[in-house]
Design a protein around this motif. Sequence first.
Motif, PDB file in Angstrom:
ATOM      1  N   GLN A  23       0.816  -1.214   0.000  1.00 25.70           N
ATOM      2  CA  GLN A  23       0.000   0.000   0.000  1.00 25.70           C
ATOM      3  C   GLN A  23       0.852   1.267   0.000  1.00 25.70           C
ATOM      4  N   SER A  24       2.027   1.222   0.586  1.00 27.30           N
ATOM      5  CA  SER A  24       2.887   2.406   0.647  1.00 27.30           C
ATOM      6  C   SER A  24       3.368   2.841  -0.735  1.00 27.30           C
ATOM      7  N   LEU A  25       3.323   1.929  -1.722  1.00 29.35           N
ATOM      8  CA  LEU A  25       3.754   2.259  -3.080  1.00 29.35           C
ATOM      9  C   LEU A  25       2.604   2.620  -4.005  1.00 29.35           C
ATOM     10  N   PHE A  75       1.300  -3.482  -9.190  1.00 25.98           N
ATOM     11  CA  PHE A  75       2.008  -4.736  -8.972  1.00 25.98           C
ATOM     12  C   PHE A  75       3.498  -4.486  -8.828  1.00 25.98           C
ATOM     13  N   VAL A  76       4.162  -5.434  -8.190  1.00 25.03           N
ATOM     14  CA  VAL A  76       5.617  -5.425  -8.086  1.00 25.03           C
ATOM     15  C   VAL A  76       6.129  -6.779  -8.550  1.00 25.03           C
ATOM     16  N   ALA A  77       7.343  -6.776  -9.082  1.00 23.03           N
ATOM     17  CA  ALA A  77       7.983  -8.033  -9.477  1.00 23.03           C
ATOM     18  C   ALA A  77       8.452  -8.736  -8.209  1.00 23.03           C
ATOM     19  N   LEU A  78       7.967  -9.942  -7.987  1.00 28.83           N
ATOM     20  CA  LEU A  78       8.385 -10.741  -6.839  1.00 28.83           C
ATOM     21  C   LEU A  78       9.552 -11.638  -7.213  1.00 28.83           C
ATOM     22  N   ARG A 108       1.269  -6.479 -19.274  1.00 30.77           N
ATOM     23  CA  ARG A 108       0.364  -5.322 -19.287  1.00 30.77           C
ATOM     24  C   ARG A 108      -0.140  -4.942 -17.891  1.00 30.77           C
ATOM     25  N   LEU A 109       0.692  -5.111 -16.880  1.00 25.54           N
ATOM     26  CA  LEU A 109       0.358  -4.721 -15.518  1.00 25.54           C
ATOM     27  C   LEU A 109       0.872  -3.309 -15.244  1.00 25.54           C
ATOM     28  N   ASP A 110       0.199  -2.618 -14.348  1.00 28.86           N
ATOM     29  CA  ASP A 110       0.705  -1.330 -13.867  1.00 28.86           C
ATOM     30  C   ASP A 110       1.640  -1.625 -12.712  1.00 28.86           C
ATOM     31  N   LEU A 111       2.926  -1.337 -12.926  1.00 28.80           N
ATOM     32  CA  LEU A 111       3.922  -1.634 -11.894  1.00 28.80           C
ATOM     33  C   LEU A 111       4.150  -0.424 -11.008  1.00 28.80           C
ATOM     34  N   ALA A 112       4.270  -0.666  -9.717  1.00 28.84           N
ATOM     35  CA  ALA A 112       4.596   0.390  -8.759  1.00 28.84           C
ATOM     36  C   ALA A 112       6.056   0.755  -8.918  1.00 28.84           C
TER      37      ALA A 112
END
Length: 113
Positions: free
Chosen positions: A56-58, A69-72, A108-112
């Motif tokens: 949530q902070s991002l 999303f973030v790359a895990l 096609r994800l929105d990355l933080a």
Amino acid sequence: MARLRSDFWVSAHLRRLGIEGIAAVQRRRGAAEAGAIFVKVDRLDGSADLYGPAPQSLVDTGSDDDRRFVALMSEASPADVEVRIGKELRFDDDLWLIEIDDRAGRHRLDLAE
């Protein structure tokens, strides 16, 4: 603005990927209203990526689209990605899983940031 339900978001994202010619399937159905969404991208060359919800902070709360999303995992073995998915499932069995097969790694994800 209220957050879009997970089931609607997944359905819309799968449709978007299909329109763009990116092969994708819903591998696991989670909680309809608020299940976390994870995306596995199999690059078809022995490597895979895994994306999950951004902390949530991002996430910019003023944004219309609050799903980021973030790359895990990046360029990991598909087996290692499956192990990580298993760990996520043990933590949260209401998660959604989309699987994409794409040599270019398109998601096609929105990355933080």
